[in-house]
Design an enzyme around this catalytic site. Structure first.
Site, PDB file in Angstrom:
ATOM      1  N   CYS A   1       0.892  -1.062   0.008  1.00  0.00           N
ATOM      2  CA  CYS A   1       0.024  -0.146  -0.051  1.00  0.00           C
ATOM      3  C   CYS A   1       0.896   1.239  -0.040  1.00  0.00           C
ATOM      4  CB  CYS A   1      -0.852  -0.030   1.103  1.00  0.00           C
ATOM      5  SG  CYS A   1      -2.492   1.048   0.955  1.00  0.00           S
TER       6      CYS A   1
ATOM      7  N   HIS B   1      -3.846  -4.974  -0.148  1.00  0.00           N
ATOM      8  CA  HIS B   1      -3.725  -5.883   1.378  1.00  0.00           C
ATOM      9  C   HIS B   1      -3.581  -7.168   1.280  1.00  0.00           C
ATOM     10  CE1 HIS B   1      -3.232  -2.269   3.962  1.00  0.00           C
ATOM     11  NE2 HIS B   1      -4.132  -1.530   2.865  1.00  0.00           N
TER      12      HIS B   1
ATOM     13  N   GLU C   1      -2.638  -9.193   3.316  1.00  0.00           N
ATOM     14  CA  GLU C   1      -2.819  -9.776   4.733  1.00  0.00           C
ATOM     15  C   GLU C   1      -4.419  -9.723   5.134  1.00  0.00           C
ATOM     16  OE1 GLU C   1      -3.475  -5.431   5.591  1.00  0.00           O
ATOM     17  OE2 GLU C   1      -2.039  -6.695   4.439  1.00  0.00           O
TER      18      GLU C   1
END
Length: 367
Positions: free
Chosen positions: A254, A341, A343
């Site tokens: 990001c 993202h 994760e």
């Protein structure tokens, strides 16, 4: 629950009347919207949202309560909440507190019972802009004066406001790999993903020197997500340049992706209204496969500049909605990054392979 009155006023003069949610007060910030249908607490505590008023497009917020385990940082990071139905009674049996109690404890101002669909359409048409929420001031002229004092996100450096005060470690010190994280506003689940892949992680404040990072003797380097304008973060760009010179595996997510791009001469730009949600389709140009991703960003890297510098940067991922750049690899360097993202938290796990890719790169470098 009897909710008192509240007002939302936007910089272009558009205003909405609704009911107060959370703390009674006044809050300003750039308005943005998130399309996720779940994971509101993870979103509230994502440091990338610092300084923003969040519109949730899901009709119900609060229906499954809140719990400490669902946080992605040590506190709520959004500047204010805008939602349709603010549901105080919650159904999840492991929930620890209602949304109202949680937001009051975090001193967050919000507004509910407004037409979020209309607000989102307005943002999509007019673009991101500042706004003000108030459940204590109802004079529009006074609100306009307060709103005029709010800083614009374009040119705003915010990572230093959400980074850790001092370095800290996670995982086992005798783990197989050592990863240094430059904390520009990292999420907890990013760190968990490293730890569960047998990494000993040390998280450094945003303005840490390369000398201090090097003293940790890391096998891999990581540039985290975070808030604000990457164009106002020369200090982080300088650190990223120094990291590239180390010739060690380097991964960015990001804001970290944007900083890495700037470190090799690729500029960034303010997007019209950004990408925020957990269902954004991205194509991996290397494998040809598509993945559904979690995203939260209002800036992007320049595709025009990349096209002129293909000897420096290779595009690895593109957004299938608008063809924006979602991933890059630095030519001749063990460095790569993605705009989204992997994760998740909240979101799908389609892109979790990127953590494996990073660790595999570390293993290869270590021999």
């Amino acid at each position: 629950m009897d909710q008192p009155r509240a007002i939302l006023l936007l910089a272009d003069g558009t205003f909405y009347e609704g009911k107060a949610a959370g703390k009674t007060g006044t809050a300003t910030g750039e308005i943005c919207f998130n399309t996720g249908m779940t994971g509101y607490q993870e979103v509230f505590t994502d440091p990338s949202y610092f300084g923003q008023l969040l519109v949730t497009t899901n009709a119900h917020i609060g229906n499954y309560g809140t719990m400490k385990a669902d946080t992605e940082s040590d506190s709520v990071k959004i500047a204010g909440l805008i939602c349709k139905n603010f549901t105080v009674p919650f159904s999840r049996h492991i929930g620890e507190a209602s949304i109202q109690d949680y937001l009051e404890g975090e001193e967050l101002v919000g507004i509910s019972d407004v037409d979020t669909r209309q607000i989102v359409r307005h943002i999509r048409t007019q673009g991101a802009m500042n706004g003000i929420i108030s459940s204590e001031i109802f004079d529009l002229d006074e609100l306009k004066k307060l709103l005029a004092k709010a800083p614009n996100m374009d040119g705003l450096e915010l990572a230093s406001k959400v980074t850790t005060d001092k370095a800290y470690t996670l995982g086992e010190e005798n783990a197989k790999y050592r990863v240094a994280v430059l904390d520009l506003g990292t999420k907890k689940n990013i760190l968990r993903n490293f730890v569960k892949r047998d990494c000993f992680v040390k998280v450094f404040p945003a303005k840490t020197s390369m000398d201090d990072i090097r003293a940790f003797n890391p096998d891999g380097l990581f540039l985290s997500n975070g808030p604000g304008d990457p164009g106002a973060m020369d200090y982080a760009v300088d650190t990223a340049k120094a990291m590239l010179e180390e010739e060690k595996p380097l991964f960015g997510i990001c804001l970290g992706h944007q900083i890495l791009a700037r470190a090799v001469g690729i500029p960034t730009y303010k997007m019209h209204h950004g990408h925020r949600g957990i269902n954004h389709p991205v194509k991996n140009l290397v494998t040809g496969k598509s993945e559904i991703t979690s995203q939260n960003h209002g800036f992007g890297v320049s595709p025009e500049a990349i096209e002129k510098n293909l000897d420096v940067v290779e595009v690895t991922h593109r957004n299938l909605n608008d063809d924006t750049i979602e991933g890059i690899r630095i030519v001749g360097k063990p460095a790569f990054s993605v705009q989204y993202h992997p994760e998740a938290s909240p979101g799908p796990h389609d892109a979790a392979y990127l953590f494996d890719q990073f660790v595999d790169l570390i293993a290869e470098k270590k021999g």
